[in-house]
Write an enzyme that holds these catalytic residues in place. Structure first.
Site, short mmCIF file in Angstrom:
data_model
loop_
_atom_site.label_atom_id
_atom_site.label_comp_id
_atom_site.label_asym_id
_atom_site.label_seq_id
_atom_site.Cartn_x
_atom_site.Cartn_y
_atom_site.Cartn_z
N SER A 1 0.84 -1.21 0.00
CA SER A 1 0.00 0.00 0.00
C SER A 1 0.87 1.25 0.00
CB SER A 1 -0.87 0.00 1.26
OG SER A 1 -1.56 1.24 1.37
N TYR A 26 -0.89 -0.58 10.64
CA TYR A 26 -1.14 -0.99 9.25
C TYR A 26 -0.05 -0.43 8.33
CZ TYR A 26 -3.41 -1.16 4.65
OH TYR A 26 -3.68 -1.38 3.33
N1 NAP Z 1 -8.84 -0.78 0.30
C1 NAP Z 1 -7.81 0.02 0.23
O1 NAP Z 1 -7.95 1.25 0.27
C2 NAP Z 1 -6.41 -0.54 0.07
C3 NAP Z 1 -5.39 0.35 -0.25
C4 NAP Z 1 -4.10 -0.14 -0.41
C5 NAP Z 1 -3.84 -1.48 -0.23
N2 NAP Z 1 -4.85 -2.33 0.09
C6 NAP Z 1 -4.52 -3.74 0.29
O2 NAP Z 1 -5.25 -4.54 -0.63
C7 NAP Z 1 -5.41 -5.85 -0.08
C8 NAP Z 1 -6.87 -6.27 -0.25
O3 NAP Z 1 -7.67 -5.42 0.54
P1 NAP Z 1 -9.15 -4.98 0.12
O4 NAP Z 1 -9.18 -3.51 0.10
O5 NAP Z 1 -9.60 -5.74 -1.07
O6 NAP Z 1 -9.95 -5.42 1.45
P2 NAP Z 1 -11.12 -6.45 1.71
O7 NAP Z 1 -12.22 -6.28 0.73
O8 NAP Z 1 -11.43 -6.29 3.17
O9 NAP Z 1 -10.43 -7.85 1.44
C9 NAP Z 1 -9.48 -8.41 2.33
C10 NAP Z 1 -9.31 -9.88 1.98
O10 NAP Z 1 -8.35 -10.42 2.90
C11 NAP Z 1 -8.90 -11.60 3.46
N3 NAP Z 1 -8.42 -11.79 4.83
C12 NAP Z 1 -8.45 -10.91 5.86
N4 NAP Z 1 -8.00 -11.48 6.98
C13 NAP Z 1 -7.70 -12.78 6.67
C14 NAP Z 1 -7.22 -13.88 7.39
N5 NAP Z 1 -6.94 -13.83 8.71
N6 NAP Z 1 -7.02 -15.07 6.74
C15 NAP Z 1 -7.30 -15.16 5.42
N7 NAP Z 1 -7.76 -14.15 4.67
C16 NAP Z 1 -7.97 -12.96 5.29
C17 NAP Z 1 -10.42 -11.39 3.45
O11 NAP Z 1 -11.08 -12.66 3.38
P3 NAP Z 1 -11.90 -13.35 4.59
O12 NAP Z 1 -12.44 -12.26 5.47
O13 NAP Z 1 -12.94 -14.15 3.87
O14 NAP Z 1 -10.88 -14.23 5.27
C18 NAP Z 1 -10.60 -10.66 2.12
O15 NAP Z 1 -10.73 -11.57 1.07
C19 NAP Z 1 -4.96 -5.76 1.39
O16 NAP Z 1 -3.67 -6.29 1.52
C20 NAP Z 1 -4.94 -4.27 1.65
O17 NAP Z 1 -4.04 -3.91 2.65
C21 NAP Z 1 -6.14 -1.89 0.24
#
Ligand code: NAP
Length: 272
Positions: free
Chosen positions: A147, A160
């Protein structure tokens, strides 16, 4: 490395595939690239629904592994199950969680869960799949989803941001160590994306100015997979977040940290 990756008919694993960016990367890989997939997350019902959707629409093979990245035994099982009976070509380590609020309000369990999910499991899986791909000699690669939050310190998302700083550092260093090995290591560095993570964290509801800048998850996924395909070592999607990352990196860290703190301070959830 010279040649781009070609996902067609190959198996690509994605962690955190049950929602948001991970789910959209799965769709992108199946639809545009004809990739077979191994989907990993805790919510198995969502992975099964995605399997049905992708197998039905795109004639690709999709495997599902329900696993919790905070549990050591599950992390080990993912490597074992993902490589049994199929040859993996790519691994996208995308599972992640955030926490918005005062760092001191994190419970021990939340802190442990965040560090295990964002850092420990991602590093273990990156190493395991890199070793595997070196042995297979199939020209595959690993991508870490980090990120822009990891480019400079971020008050109120302090743990984070620090976890993503770890990935930014580790991904680049590992890519250099493995240069010439036949395996590419990419670090994808997005800014805000419109996903469950943002909705659940309360960041967007409390800071409406930020909500307007979020990138749609499907667009972000397209840029992520394109960079992975081209074996980019470290890449930020979209002009706005490229600029944010650049300013965060070159401006004095004290000023950047103070400004970030000012933006979030007024919209924090109330302390209990
Ligand atoms: N959203 C943003 O603004 C943003 C910005 C920069 C980077 N990112 C990064 O992008 C990536 C995806 O995030 P997102 O925004 O798509 O969020 P999201 O919709 O909340 O998705 C997160 C995913 O991670 C999985 N996860 C969380 N905890 C877990 C665990 N203990 N074991 C296995 N799986 C787990 C969740 O699946 P389950 O709950 O089904 O396990 C879900 O599929 C992350 O690494 C995040 O840091 C996000």
């Amino acid at each position: 490395m010279g040649t781009a990756m070609d996902f067609r008919g190959r198996h690509v694993l994605i962690t955190g595939a049950s929602s948001g960016l991970g789910l959209e990367m799965a769709r992108e890989l199946a639809q545009r690239h004809g990739a077979n997939l191994v989907l990993v997350a805790r919510r198995k019902d969502r992975l099964e629904a995605l399997r049905e959707e992708l197998e039905g629409k795109h004639r690709v093979q999709v495997g599902v592994i329900a696993a919790d990245m905070t549990r050591d035994e599950d992390v080990g099982r993912v490597v074992e199950e993902a490589t049994r009976g199929r040859e993996l070509y790519g691994a996208i380590l995308n599972a992640g969680v955030t926490f918005f609020g005062h760092a001191l309000d994190l419970t021990e369990a939340e802190l442990d869960g965040l560090l295990r999910t964002n850092i420990a499991s991602t590093t273990r899986l990156a190493n395991a799949f890199a070793r595997y791909l070196i042995e297979k000699k199939n020209g595959g690669g690993v991508m870490l989803v980090s990120s822009v939050a990891g480019v400079s310190p971020l008050p109120y998302q302090a743990v984070y941001a620090a976890s993503k700083a770890f990935l930014n550092s580790y991904g680049r260093a590992l890519a250099e160590e493995l240069r010439g090995s036949g395996v590419s290591i990419s670090t994808f560095v997005p800014g805000g994306i419109d996903t469950e993570m943002m909705q659940k964290s309360g960041i967007t509801s409390s800071s409406s100015s930020l909500a307007g800048f979020l990138m749609p998850a499907d667009r972000c996924a397209r840029l992520a997979i394109e960079g992975f395909r081209r074996r980019e070592v470290f890449f930020v999607p979209g002009p706005l977040y490229k600029l944010t990352a650049l300013v965060s990196r070159i401006a004095p860290q004290g000023i950047v940290t103070r400004q970030a703190g000012n933006i979030y301070r007024g919209s924090l959830p109330k302390r209990g």
